[in-house]
Design a protein around this motif. Structure first.
Motif, short mmCIF file in Angstrom:
data_model
loop_
_atom_site.label_atom_id
_atom_site.label_comp_id
_atom_site.label_asym_id
_atom_site.label_seq_id
_atom_site.Cartn_x
_atom_site.Cartn_y
_atom_site.Cartn_z
N ALA A 124 0.51 6.50 7.87
CA ALA A 124 1.60 6.43 6.88
C ALA A 124 2.56 7.61 7.03
N ASN A 179 4.29 6.79 10.80
CA ASN A 179 5.00 5.52 10.98
C ASN A 179 6.12 5.35 9.97
N PRO A 180 7.38 5.27 10.43
CA PRO A 180 8.52 5.11 9.50
C PRO A 180 8.42 3.77 8.76
N PRO A 181 8.92 3.71 7.53
CA PRO A 181 8.89 2.45 6.77
C PRO A 181 9.62 1.34 7.52
N GLY A 182 9.08 0.14 7.48
CA GLY A 182 9.72 -1.00 8.13
C GLY A 182 9.22 -1.29 9.53
N LYS A 183 8.50 -0.33 10.13
CA LYS A 183 7.95 -0.54 11.47
C LYS A 183 6.51 -1.02 11.36
N ASN A 184 6.26 -2.19 11.87
CA ASN A 184 4.92 -2.78 11.77
C ASN A 184 4.16 -2.57 13.08
#
Length: 210
Positions: A134, A137-142
């Motif tokens: 968390a 990993n930047p938000p929006g990258k799965n």
């Protein structure tokens, strides 16, 4: 208290099963603590360094260590109890293929290559892995956890990221624990206050009837 033979047997089986599960959980926690400490330590370190790092895990990110706690609490735990720590962790260290113990120097050496760190990261508890991913990993990258941890293993700040992950877990836990303590203390005061009021009311009622 007397039990029949059958009941006594059932109790013993439950106790043994419970004990074995507890023992397995304790060993798993010890291994996780060692792995996390390895990731935050340099390539070469002393036994005392290792135990200080392990003991410090429980206080990492705990705001109570900033306000009102002994700043030397971890050292005071470890230094008088080195022999106990050795007994607790010696088997785990002996069974770990990534550690070399140089007895003549009193130092341990751990594999700090990206491959070695990736192996250690993958051995961490899922909750800590999720905290670390968390952070990275930047938000929006799965991206999946394994891919992110492989990136972390190659990062020069790998140890710091692990520390941040642990701090986040401990911080949340310490805040919840403190809130529970405050609420419990408040509840106790309310109960005591209510009992005092009830006692006064009862006393007043007794006076009227007498």
């Amino acid at each position: 208290m007397m039990f029949s033979g059958k009941r006594t047997l059932k109790v013993k089986i439950l106790a043994q099963n419970e004990n074995s599960r507890l023992q397995a959980a304790l060993v798993s926690n010890l291994k996780s603590a060692v792995t996390a400490a390895f990731l935050m330590l340099p390539e070469s370190f002393s036994e005392e360094d290792l135990y200080l790092q392990i003991a410090g895990l429980s206080y990492s990110g705990d705001f109570r260590m900033i306000i009102g706690e002994d700043k030397f609490k971890v050292q005071n735990i470890v230094k008088p109890n080195i022999a106990h720590f050795q007994k607790l962790y010696s088997t785990i260290l002996q069974d770990c293929p990534q550690v070399v113990y140089k007895h003549h120097l009193g130092r341990l050496e751990i594999d700090k290559s990206p491959e070695g760190q990736f192996t250690q990261l993958m051995a961490l508890p899922k909750t800590l892995q999720q905290k670390i991913t968390a952070i990275v990993n930047p938000p929006g990258k799965n991206r999946d956890v394994e891919e992110i941890l492989l990136q972390v293993a190659h990062d020069p700040d790998c140890g710091f990221l692990v520390h941040q992950g642990i701090s986040g877990i401990v911080r949340s836990s310490s805040i919840v624990q403190s809130a529970k303590t405050i609420l419990t203390a408040g509840a106790k005061k309310s109960v005591i206050y209510s009992l005092k009021k009830l006692f006064k009311m009862t006393k007043g009622g007794l006076k009227k009837t007498s």
